[in-house]
Design an enzyme around this catalytic site. Structure first.
Site, PDB file in Angstrom:
ATOM      1  N   THR A   1       1.902   8.378  -4.366  1.00  0.00           N
ATOM      2  CA  THR A   1       3.368   8.718  -4.091  1.00  0.00           C
ATOM      3  C   THR A   1       4.035   8.440  -5.360  1.00  0.00           C
ATOM      4  O   THR A   1       5.139   9.022  -5.904  1.00  0.00           O
ATOM      5  CB  THR A   1       3.974   7.774  -3.086  1.00  0.00           C
ATOM      6  OG1 THR A   1       3.587   6.344  -3.424  1.00  0.00           O
ATOM      7  CG2 THR A   1       3.618   8.225  -1.676  1.00  0.00           C
TER       8      THR A   1
ATOM      9  N   LYS B   1      -8.923   5.251  -9.848  1.00  0.00           N
ATOM     10  CA  LYS B   1      -7.864   5.951 -10.411  1.00  0.00           C
ATOM     11  C   LYS B   1      -7.922   6.199 -11.794  1.00  0.00           C
ATOM     12  O   LYS B   1      -7.075   6.602 -12.580  1.00  0.00           O
ATOM     13  CB  LYS B   1      -6.626   4.941 -10.041  1.00  0.00           C
ATOM     14  CG  LYS B   1      -6.268   4.728  -8.655  1.00  0.00           C
ATOM     15  CD  LYS B   1      -5.098   3.598  -8.407  1.00  0.00           C
ATOM     16  CE  LYS B   1      -4.722   3.374  -7.163  1.00  0.00           C
ATOM     17  NZ  LYS B   1      -4.359   4.631  -6.331  1.00  0.00           N
TER      18      LYS B   1
ATOM     19  N   LYS C   1       0.143   2.216 -11.573  1.00  0.00           N
ATOM     20  CA  LYS C   1      -0.513   2.067 -10.418  1.00  0.00           C
ATOM     21  C   LYS C   1      -1.482   0.848 -10.346  1.00  0.00           C
ATOM     22  O   LYS C   1      -1.857   0.365 -11.575  1.00  0.00           O
ATOM     23  CB  LYS C   1      -1.129   3.364 -10.098  1.00  0.00           C
ATOM     24  CG  LYS C   1      -2.153   3.910 -10.970  1.00  0.00           C
ATOM     25  CD  LYS C   1      -2.676   5.285 -10.628  1.00  0.00           C
ATOM     26  CE  LYS C   1      -1.950   6.376 -11.005  1.00  0.00           C
ATOM     27  NZ  LYS C   1      -1.552   6.979  -9.773  1.00  0.00           N
ATOM     28  N   ARG C   2      -2.002   0.653  -9.289  1.00  0.00           N
ATOM     29  CA  ARG C   2      -3.076  -0.428  -9.008  1.00  0.00           C
ATOM     30  C   ARG C   2      -4.223  -0.028  -9.945  1.00  0.00           C
ATOM     31  O   ARG C   2      -4.655   1.196 -10.134  1.00  0.00           O
ATOM     32  CB  ARG C   2      -3.271  -0.389  -7.508  1.00  0.00           C
ATOM     33  CG  ARG C   2      -4.588  -1.502  -7.188  1.00  0.00           C
ATOM     34  CD  ARG C   2      -4.818  -1.555  -5.670  1.00  0.00           C
ATOM     35  NE  ARG C   2      -4.671  -0.287  -4.922  1.00  0.00           N
ATOM     36  CZ  ARG C   2      -5.801   0.143  -4.478  1.00  0.00           C
ATOM     37  NH1 ARG C   2      -7.003  -0.458  -4.660  1.00  0.00           N
ATOM     38  NH2 ARG C   2      -5.968   1.410  -3.819  1.00  0.00           N
TER      39      ARG C   2
ATOM     40  N   HIS D   1      -5.296   6.190   5.542  1.00  0.00           N
ATOM     41  CA  HIS D   1      -4.619   6.399   4.159  1.00  0.00           C
ATOM     42  C   HIS D   1      -5.807   6.219   2.984  1.00  0.00           C
ATOM     43  O   HIS D   1      -5.635   6.341   1.874  1.00  0.00           O
ATOM     44  CB  HIS D   1      -3.860   5.213   3.890  1.00  0.00           C
ATOM     45  CG  HIS D   1      -2.629   5.136   4.362  1.00  0.00           C
ATOM     46  ND1 HIS D   1      -1.592   5.877   3.708  1.00  0.00           N
ATOM     47  CD2 HIS D   1      -1.888   4.848   5.618  1.00  0.00           C
ATOM     48  CE1 HIS D   1      -0.428   5.806   4.579  1.00  0.00           C
ATOM     49  NE2 HIS D   1      -0.611   5.045   5.507  1.00  0.00           N
TER      50      HIS D   1
ATOM     51  N   LYS E   1       7.249  10.414  -7.495  1.00  0.00           N
ATOM     52  CA  LYS E   1       8.458   9.627  -8.227  1.00  0.00           C
ATOM     53  C   LYS E   1       8.551  10.212  -9.734  1.00  0.00           C
ATOM     54  O   LYS E   1       9.828  10.436 -10.086  1.00  0.00           O
ATOM     55  CB  LYS E   1       8.346   8.309  -8.124  1.00  0.00           C
ATOM     56  CG  LYS E   1       8.301   7.855  -6.545  1.00  0.00           C
ATOM     57  CD  LYS E   1       7.795   6.396  -6.656  1.00  0.00           C
ATOM     58  CE  LYS E   1       7.492   5.868  -5.294  1.00  0.00           C
ATOM     59  NZ  LYS E   1       6.630   4.635  -5.093  1.00  0.00           N
TER      60      LYS E   1
END
Length: 821
Positions: free
Chosen positions: A663, A561, A555-556, A364, A667
């Site tokens: 993911t 990111k 998100k985290r 992952h 969504k």
């Protein structure tokens, strides 16, 4: 078609369900119906639902047994389930009925469901993906269940004080979980520590004996997982650690009661907390014990189940498939070998063949720091016999490598399970690759990089075992349940089939030019924006307009990111409005949500930066009706269900080559959001599906990032010198424009962004990002065009259902089949 002998007795009609709810209020909760509050009614409904799920779970079990079905067991250190009651009612198609029942009883079902706490069993995409997989397996009638740990405390609840993240204990089990089932009759004993004594058999064969170990008990709890339509109910089995009698008796006998109790508490720490800190020795040891506890409990349960119907372990892989969700369960390879060799006395070569045929590994992450390594000294202390087995696996494997590549000592060094430089460590990713028959990434780009960047030597040795399985999400949770107003519109347009076959939404292409459908689609979006806006106001006292662009990054919090890139753009917009009078065509509401790891200083400072920027932006009269910034604390599944349906623009802006899949991106798009994103992870495949005209792509590609960083040729100061916009934004930070009361608070950000070869290349992508954001502003001003693009995003997300993902795993890795009732 097989049939169960078990008969379903609990009916799903109004009369039976109402009676059962009322009975549980009295007989399970010991209350009178008139005195029950929403929480009581939620528990009673959960218990009435559990009765029905248990019946179907027994029937499902019998169905699998009758055909001796091969089963898949998913090993994951975390599961981010979200609230289970509403999801189970949705999949049982009981939501509307229960809404009517509770209305007649004087309750609001939404308030009743809101009384349930999110199970704090995970903290990010890894755990949420696992939850989606379980939903799809049950919906597809496939014999697959999950194994994990029954944590009492989640990672943490996030609170914000003066813009800083504060971590609070998340004791999610405070009120219990009525849907789960405790199974003490199936508890297992798990050995730890001790020593290995080398002996021989009467025939002179080597016989290692693991002795003097401590033990703890793993008590299983089952959470029923019902597929859509209610025909198949699988389960998630979570193990809680309990002290064994053997563990305490010697201390008791010496009269030291306090120490005995202390030892009991220490042994039960194994399942107390999700993800302990790894910054101290104790935390690392506890984490290793957690990982082994998960693996050992799961394998004991699997082998018990196998032996109930089989006695020949040669057939083990014909009936059992185990999927390792990242490296956390990599010890499965070693524990299964120990069981087969030590307990079942199976010859090593045969045991290795069985183990590899049984296990498969999903990677992952491409980030080196996320690839687990355990020190040899710690393994020797906690799992002495397993360390011996690891060395034996490594010796045999490296002999094979050396024979294949004679004289290539560097290749042998790279492929070894044990690092020899500095303190010796065991590479868990290498162990997972060596011990599995399949290794997969989770998006096309990621799987390519797994082969070329992460495990090139292993790919060269065994290319056939590497494959791709692009992630997905379950449309039941993330569209049908979380966005009922849009779900009804979709069903009216294309029928109900989309719920279990998301590709049916492709029929919406025909509606993308339909003015009436566009209006209805955007009306549904606005209703969701009003709902989220009301929540933001009640939570943060910030007024946001549902007619603004809801630009969301949820998100985290992590540097890769690039929430920081998003904030730099907000600063840029603010400066353009205030200093230059350049107003956007459409007002914009920037919404952030996400947790930072407790020990991750930079991520926590980014949260502070977001709040500091929000304080300035939200309180300047010049930007009052043009820009708003909101950080919604304590991001979790139930909050995501409010945020995602309301999104207009989804921020998926990681540095290319760093995000395995994502993911959240799926969504958001599934719910009619457009994506602004880099050519990274599953963004690439989403772009291919929805079309370039319906996706806002920007930034460097993975090859460009890799070439630049590898050559050490990224010079952010040159980018800075050549960009007026960047100089303005970074200058504003240095001038404390966004931290007027705390000078130099964010100077570190400027220093980091300008550092040579800054690995996430924020400034390199900045100009492309703000240019693309300008296109967003222009397109949103054209309501008909934006509605068309939003509809096409929803219409073309069929590939990104976990139903498709599970079919691919089932056919390509597990060799399991649907067993329909």
């Amino acid at each position: 078609m097989s049939k169960s002998s078990f008969t379903i007795k609990k009916k799903n009609d109004r009369k039976s369900l109402t009676a059962d709810i009322r009975d549980h209020v009295v007989y399970s909760l010991s209350k009178e119906a008139e005195a029950a509050n929403e929480r009581d009614m939620g528990k009673a409904l959960s218990l009435a639902l559990r009765d029905r799920l248990v019946e179907r779970m027994i029937q499902t079990r019998d169905r699998y047994r009758n055909v001796k079905a091969k089963r898949m067991y998913y090993f994951s250190i975390e599961y981010l389930l979200g609230r289970c009651l509403g999801n189970s009612l949705c999949n049982m198609e009981l939501l509307d009925l229960c809404e009517d029942i509770f209305k007649d009883m004087g309750y609001d079902l939404d308030e009743v469901r809101a009384s349930e706490r999110d199970p704090a069993l995970g903290n990010g995409g890894l755990g949420r993906l696992a939850a989606c997989f379980l939903d799809s397996l049950a919906t597809l009638d496939m014999p697959g269940c999950g194994y994990g740990i029954h944590y009492e405390y989640g990672l943490f609840r996030q609170s914000i004080h003066d813009g800083y993240q504060k971590e609070l204990a998340d004791y999610w089990m405070m009120e219990g979980m009525p849907l789960q089932l405790e199974r003490p009759d199936q508890a297992v004993i798990i050995p730890l520590y001790g020593k290995v004594v080398n002996t021989v058999t009467p025939d002179g064969d080597y016989l290692p004996m693991w002795m003097d170990w401590d033990d703890i008990i793993g008590v299983p709890y089952d959470i029923p997982i019902v597929g859509y339509g209610g025909k198949t109910v699988n389960y998630l089995r979570l193990f809680a650690a309990r002290a064994s009698q053997n563990f305490d008796m010697e201390i008791f006998n010496h009269g030291d009661y306090i120490r005995a109790v202390q030892r009991k508490v220490e042994s039960e720490m194994v399942s107390k907390v999700l993800y302990p800190t790894e910054s101290v020795s104790f935390g690392k040891e506890l984490r290793l014990v957690q990982e082994y506890f998960l693996v050992a409990c799961g394998l004991r349960d699997i082998t018990r189940r196998f032996l109930a119907q089989n006695d020949d372990f040669d057939e083990f892989a014909s009936y059992v498939a185990i999927q390792l969700n990242d490296t956390h369960p990599a010890l499965t390879v070693v524990e299964l070998m120990r069981f087969l060799v030590d307990e079942k006395r199976i010859q090593w070569g045969k045991a290795w063949e069985i183990t590899r045929a049984t296990c498969a590994y999903t990677n992952h992450t491409l980030l080196p720091e996320a690839l687990e390594q355990w020190s040899v000294s710690l393994l020797e202390k906690v799992l002495p016999r397993h360390l011996q087995i690891i060395y034996e696996i490594n010796k045999r494997f490296l002999k094979k490598v050396a024979a294949k590549y004679p004289g290539d000592s560097e290749k042998v060094r790279r492929m070894s399970l044990v690092t020899e430089s500095g303190s010796k460590k065991v590479r868990m990713a290498n162990l997972a690759v060596i011990g599995s028959h399949s290794v997969n990434g989770v998006s096309a780009l990621h799987s390519k990089l797994v082969k070329t960047r992460l495990f090139p030597d292993f790919y060269e040795l065994e290319p056939g075992k590497f494959n791709n399985k692009t992630n997905g999400v379950t449309p039941r949770r993330w569209l049908l349940k979380s966005n009922p107003v849009l779900a009804r519109l979709l069903t009216d347009a294309v029928g109900k089939e989309w719920i279990t076959d998301l590709s049916v939404l492709k029929r919406l292409d025909a509606y993308a030019q339909d003015s009436e459908f566009k209006a209805l689609f955007m009306k549904a979006k606005r209703e969701n924006k009003v709902r989220l806006g009301n929540f933001i106001h009640s939570t943060l006292s910030i007024n946001v307009s549902p007619d603004s662009i809801f630009d969301i990054q949820a998100k985290r919090i992590h540097e890769y990111k690039r929430q920081l890139l998003n904030v730099l753009h907000i600063m840029h917009m603010y400066i353009q409005i205030v200093d230059h009078g350049n107003e956007p065509l459409s007002p914009r509401t920037f919404i952030f949500a996400g947790k930072a790891a407790p020990g991750y200083w930079e991520a926590k400072q980014i949260i502070k930066l977001i709040h500091s920027v929000a304080d300035v932006v939200n309180n300047n009269p010049r930007t009052k009706d043009l820009l708003k910034v909101a950080f919604i604390p304590d991001y979790r599944v139930s909050l995501a269900e409010k945020i995602i349906p309301a999104c207009d623009l989804s921020e998926q802006i990681s540095t290319a080559g760093t995000e395995a899949s994502g993911t959240g991106n799926m969504k958001f798009a599934m719910n009619g959001a457009l994506t602004i994103g880099t050519y990274d992870g599953a963004n690439i495949e989403m772009l291919e599906e929805v079309g370039e005209d319906n996706f806002y792509l920007f930034g460097l590609r993975q090859e460009e990032v890799e070439q630049t960083l590898t050559a050490h040729s990224y010079r952010p100061r040159e980018v800075y010198n050549n960009s007026f916009e960047i100089r303005q934004v970074l200058g504003a930070i240095l001038e404390n424009r966004f931290s007027p009361d705390d000078h130099d608070l964010f100077r570190w950000i400027v220093d980091k962004l300008l550092a040579e070869n800054e690995q996430y290349m924020h400034l390199a992508d900045f100009q492309s990002y703000i240019n693309t954001q300008g296109m967003v502003d222009k397109d949103y001003a054209s309501k008909q065009l934006w509605a068309q693009k939003a509809i096409l995003n929803t219409a073309r997300m069929g590939k990104f259902s976990t139903d498709r993902t599970m079919q691919e795993y089932a056919e390509g890795i597990w060799n399991i089949k649907s067993i329909k009732g």
